[in-house]
Design an enzyme around this catalytic site. Structure first.
Site, PDB file in Angstrom:
ATOM      1  N   SER A  17      48.010  43.691  36.387  1.00 19.32           N
ATOM      2  CA  SER A  17      47.463  42.340  36.406  1.00 19.32           C
ATOM      3  C   SER A  17      46.537  42.107  35.202  1.00 19.32           C
ATOM      4  O   SER A  17      46.971  42.266  34.070  1.00 19.32           O
ATOM      5  CB  SER A  17      46.765  42.073  37.746  1.00 19.32           C
ATOM      6  OG  SER A  17      46.482  40.700  37.908  1.00 19.32           O
TER       7      SER A  17
ATOM      8  N   ASP B 109      56.524  36.288  39.480  1.00 20.89           N
ATOM      9  CA  ASP B 109      55.264  36.982  39.747  1.00 20.89           C
ATOM     10  C   ASP B 109      54.434  36.170  40.744  1.00 20.89           C
ATOM     11  O   ASP B 109      54.132  34.996  40.522  1.00 20.89           O
ATOM     12  CB  ASP B 109      54.488  37.161  38.434  1.00 20.89           C
ATOM     13  CG  ASP B 109      53.210  37.930  38.615  1.00 20.89           C
ATOM     14  OD1 ASP B 109      52.243  37.337  39.154  1.00 20.89           O
ATOM     15  OD2 ASP B 109      53.151  39.113  38.248  1.00 20.89           O
TER      16      ASP B 109
ATOM     17  N   HIS C 157      53.704  41.365  42.645  1.00 17.84           N
ATOM     18  CA  HIS C 157      52.657  41.430  41.623  1.00 17.84           C
ATOM     19  C   HIS C 157      52.080  42.841  41.636  1.00 17.84           C
ATOM     20  O   HIS C 157      51.500  43.267  42.629  1.00 17.84           O
ATOM     21  CB  HIS C 157      51.566  40.399  41.933  1.00 17.84           C
ATOM     22  CG  HIS C 157      50.488  40.315  40.883  1.00 17.84           C
ATOM     23  ND1 HIS C 157      50.724  39.819  39.624  1.00 17.84           N
ATOM     24  CD2 HIS C 157      49.185  40.664  40.908  1.00 17.84           C
ATOM     25  CE1 HIS C 157      49.594  39.842  38.922  1.00 17.84           C
ATOM     26  NE2 HIS C 157      48.653  40.370  39.683  1.00 17.84           N
TER      27      HIS C 157
END
Length: 399
Positions: free
Chosen positions: A174, A270, A337
């Site tokens: 991330s 995502d 994610h």
């Protein structure tokens, strides 16, 4: 009835602990105490931290540095709200975290990196380790020092043996995945010339896309992050010399110039980007996207069409990487994610695959030059191996 419920929960807890025992394990925290003297501190002024599991056997001189994720703060208000959390203060971080997936020390779960020195760098600056503001306002006591934190952590690891690394990889999830792109070449420059050094970005390829209302929400947000943290001087000059600094926070605008081999692991849908770039709350005041964002199976046909358009934009942005064989790519059609940290998505019997190849094998083959890997999945819902995220409607975690 209550006894039955408590018994059920006890059984669930025992099962979770058994899975944790077999697939993950706890690693203690290390504080970089001498970093404060260099002004390399978290938002609240506390020292930076990481978790370090030492390598062994043939991996003793190999290093995997993995950066934690956690979004960004774009102004004084949002940074103050992070300041007294684990994302702004090492005082608030748990003393142990679970290592699994790419951080696992078991060969069956992590065949190419299990015996490396594995480090998880905690994220506490709010700007993917790019900020550097000398002044500290006494009324807020906010420290915007992410770039200094980055250097202090790497210098600490170099002193602990990384200076003689033979193999090394910078990775992250991330916001940490974005950091692994932004800092890829500087990581390479700090390691021995003879070492094999590569970078992996997991769910870090955030794209500059309009939201469902037509607004450039994420572009404005990133611009505010860069301004607040004074990040421009720590972003690639080949990008900032041509574009506004905020635009250089987007990998599509700067990754092509990265010299170090780079692997992009990302879901084309995502879940963080769908929730926060495509359909943020500010662009969806009536909450028509709420159920869809929680579970992709609850999306309407028109919402799925909008998400297919987002995927098209995402794949177009990826062309900014260039076509070099040193680039790796695993772009699945999952609603997910971060797929490298969890064992279930990194490497397990039911893990996501592209061309029958797991993420762990794709990354390992690419790292060791056994075979290149640049695969893009077909469109949703074509991949039955996906582990699509389903979010609890009562929770809205910072992913």
């Amino acid at each position: 009835m209550d006894g039955g419920k408590s018994g059920l929960w006890l059984n669930i807890l025992v099962f979770v602990l058994m899975v944790l025992k077999t697939e993950g394990y706890y690693v203690g925290i290390t504080y970089v105490e001498n970093a404060a003297a260099k002004g390399a501190v978290c938002l609240d002024g506390s020292p930076p931290a990481y978790h370090f599991d030492k390598g062994f056997g043939a991996g003793i001189n190999n290093w995997l540095v993995h950066i934690e994720g956690g979004g960004w703060c774009n102004n004084i208000t949002t940074c103050l709200s992070r300041k007294n959390t684990r994302l702004g203060s090492s005082k608030q971080m748990v003393k142990q975290v679970v290592f699994s997936g790419i951080l696992s020390n078991k060969q069956k779960f992590n065949p190419d990196f299990y015996n490396w020195n594995r480090i998880k760098v905690r994220y506490c600056d709010g700007a993917s380790f790019t900020g550097d503001v000398e002044a500290v306002n006494p009324s807020t006591n906010l420290h915007f020092r992410g770039a200094r934190v980055w250097l202090a952590v790497i210098e600490d690891l170099l002193a602990k043996g990384m200076k003689i690394a033979e193999n090394a990889m910078l990775s992250g999830c991330s916001a940490g995945g974005l950091a692994s792109i932004l800092h890829c070449d500087s990581f390479r420059a700090l390691l021995p010339m003879g070492a094999k050094v590569k970078c992996l970005s997991d769910a870090g390829f955030f794209i500059n896309a309009k939201d469902v209302s037509g607004a450039q929400h994420i572009e404005a947000f990133y611009s505010e992050v860069v301004t607040t943290h004074e990040s421009a001087k720590n972003l690639p000059s080949y990008c900032t010399s041509k574009l506004r600094p905020g635009l250089c926070f987007f990998p599509q605008n700067m990754a092509q110039q990265i010299q170090t081999p780079l692997f992009i692991l990302n879901a084309a849908y995502d879940s963080w980007q769908i929730k926060n770039i495509l359909a943020p709350g500010v662009a969806d005041p009536h909450g028509t996207w709420h159920s869809c964002k929680l579970d992709i199976k609850d999306c309407s046909p028109s919402q799925l069409n909008t998400m297919q358009d987002f995927r098209t934009g995402f794949l177009s942005a990826l062309t900014g990487l260039g076509s070099s064989s040193s680039r790796g790519m695993f772009i699945d059609s999952c609603y997910a994610h971060c797929q490298s940290e969890m064992q279930e998505t990194w490497l397990r019997n039911d893990s996501p695959v592209l061309n029958k190849i797991t993420i762990a094998k794709a990354v390992g083959d690419w790292y060791y030059d056994r075979s290149p890997f640049q695969k893009v999945d077909c469109a949703y819902p074509c991949n039955p191996t996906c582990h699509n995220r389903i979010f609890d409607p009562k929770e809205h975690p910072l992913l």
